[in-house]
Design an enzyme around this catalytic site. Structure first.
Site, short mmCIF file in Angstrom:
data_model
loop_
_atom_site.label_atom_id
_atom_site.label_comp_id
_atom_site.label_asym_id
_atom_site.label_seq_id
_atom_site.Cartn_x
_atom_site.Cartn_y
_atom_site.Cartn_z
N CYS A 1 3.04 8.34 1.54
CA CYS A 1 3.35 7.38 2.64
C CYS A 1 3.83 6.02 1.92
CB CYS A 1 2.35 6.98 3.78
SG CYS A 1 2.58 5.86 4.83
N CYS B 1 -2.15 1.73 7.95
CA CYS B 1 -1.22 0.40 7.74
C CYS B 1 -2.03 -0.94 7.52
CB CYS B 1 -0.90 0.38 9.27
SG CYS B 1 -0.09 1.79 9.59
N CYS C 1 4.97 -7.24 7.58
CA CYS C 1 5.83 -6.80 8.55
C CYS C 1 6.12 -8.03 9.67
CB CYS C 1 5.43 -5.46 9.30
SG CYS C 1 6.65 -4.95 10.38
N CYS D 1 -1.02 -3.17 14.96
CA CYS D 1 -0.86 -3.03 13.66
C CYS D 1 -1.42 -3.80 12.80
CB CYS D 1 0.47 -2.76 13.54
SG CYS D 1 1.05 -2.11 12.01
N GLU E 1 0.78 -1.37 -0.01
CA GLU E 1 0.15 0.14 0.06
C GLU E 1 0.93 1.26 0.12
OE1 GLU E 1 -2.63 -0.12 3.23
OE2 GLU E 1 -2.96 -2.45 2.89
N CYS F 1 3.71 -5.80 16.15
CA CYS F 1 3.03 -5.02 17.04
C CYS F 1 1.62 -5.31 17.15
CB CYS F 1 3.44 -3.52 16.59
SG CYS F 1 4.97 -3.17 16.42
#
Ligand code: SAH
Length: 350
Positions: free
Chosen positions: A107, A338, A114, A121, A94, A118
């Site tokens: 962004c 995100c 990832c 997220c 994205e 976290c």
């Protein structure tokens, strides 16, 4: 059949290295760069100041590959556009355009997915698929830049806050920063670029030594180790005090103000005690705090605090001498936060 080499993402020197051995004159590399980066050419056929024979020769060995949009979402107010961009192998990430009062901000994702895990997220839910190359990140930037050029506009500022941990893809990210800064490619100033990290301490030190004065944002999200480790497992490897010491060093060395991002989560990290501890941690640093009311992850009961508590947290930090802002929310109606768009695509494919 041999795979064609991609020329997109090479600077003039690297283009020369590829072209000169084929008997192409050195100055042609600059022309090819101008076609790719200034004039938006995506085929050699378009490069009309090269001879037809040379264009055909190049097309036989090389390609100019950039990502393609798999999905585009535009917020109701038209100010935020989110793109799901797919690379040649089908991997998609994205990228977001935010038309801010101070200019066009983008962004960019640095990894597909990832690995950081976290709790709050969406990017990390399916783990890390792979690192992006410098050329792929540049492809994200150019996808948006070329849309803006169509309106007589440009990308003004860039944040590396899409999916991925930029400092876990260090070499590619640094190579990418050199490319966007290169006047023959995009000529962005390092000062208009912000790199955001969950706190990969050794690579914060490395970055400070690169001589690229990009702004650093550190995702803190808690003012003490136990809570930070719950929210961000990487804190067990690089504890908070080490992260903040690295942030202080980065600010001292680059003379750039470091921003600490602090997501506000209802009942978890948003009390006046948390605000006091945060203020104590950052006192005397060239730093500011950016409060981010969480984009809720309802499945995990991570919800947004009521507005009064957000305001109170902000006031309390300010009263203790901390420079503080609350993030303006943009594009929540299109899931601009995100990894949410990519996840939707992964889930519908599954
Ligand atoms: N890995 C880097 C950059 C990508 S995340 C980092 O951790 O900084 C970019 C920012 O978005 C981080 O501050 C991250 O904590 C924040 N973020 C992630 N999920 C969020 C959510 N649900 N609501 C608000 N901000 C979020």
């Amino acid at each position: 059949m041999e795979e064609k080499q991609n020329l997109f993402g090479l600077d003039v020197a690297a283009l020369q290295e590829r072209l000169v051995p084929l008997g192409v004159q050195k100055f042609r590399a600059k022309q090819v760069a101008q076609w790719m980066y200034e004039k938006g050419a995506r085929s050699f056929g378009a490069m009309t100041n090269l001879s037809k024979a040379l264009r055909e020769e190049l097309a036989a060995s090389f390609e100019i590959a950039t990502p393609a949009a798999q999905d585009v979402l535009v917020s109701k107010d038209g100010k935020t556009e989110k793109f799901l961009l797919a690379f040649a192998d089908g991997t998609a990430v994205e990228s977001v355009l935010m038309r801010q009062p101070y200019g066009n901000s983008i962004c960019i994702s640095t990894q597909a997915g990832c690995a950081m895990g976290c709790a709050f997220c969406a990017s990390t839910l399916h783990g890390r698929a792979r690192d992006l190359t410098a050329a792929e990140m540049l492809g994200e930037v150019f996808f948006i830049e070329e849309r803006l050029r169509g309106e007589g506009q440009h990308v003004d500022t860039m944040v590396l806050m899409g999916s991925g941990e930029p400092l876990m893809n260090y070499e590619n990210v640094v190579a990418f920063l050199h490319l966007v800064h290169d006047p023959a490619i995009l000529g962005m100033s390092y000062r208009s670029i912000t790199l955001s990290t969950s706190g990969i301490v050794p690579n914060i030190y490395r970055l400070a030594d690169e001589g690229l004065p990009v702004s650093l944002s550190i995702s803190l999200h808690a003012p003490e180790d136990a809570l930070r480790s719950e929210l961000m497992p990487i804190n067990k490897k690089y504890p908070m005090a080490d992260v903040i010491a690295a942030g202080k060093m980065y600010g001292d060395k680059t003379k750039r103000r470091v921003t600490y991002e602090y997501i506000l989560i209802d009942g978890r990290n948003d009390s006046s005690r948390h605000a006091d501890e945060l203020a104590k941690l950052l006192r005397g640093q060239l730093a500011s705090v950016n409060l981010i009311p969480i984009n809720p992850v309802v499945e995990r009961h991570l919800l947004r605090p009521p507005q009064e508590r957000i305001d109170a947290f902000e006031r309390r930090l300010a009263k203790r001498g901390i420079a503080v802002t609350v993030r303006r929310e943009m594009g929540t109606d299109i899931n601009a936060a995100c990894g949410q768009l990519r996840n939707r695509h992964l889930e519908t494919q599954a």
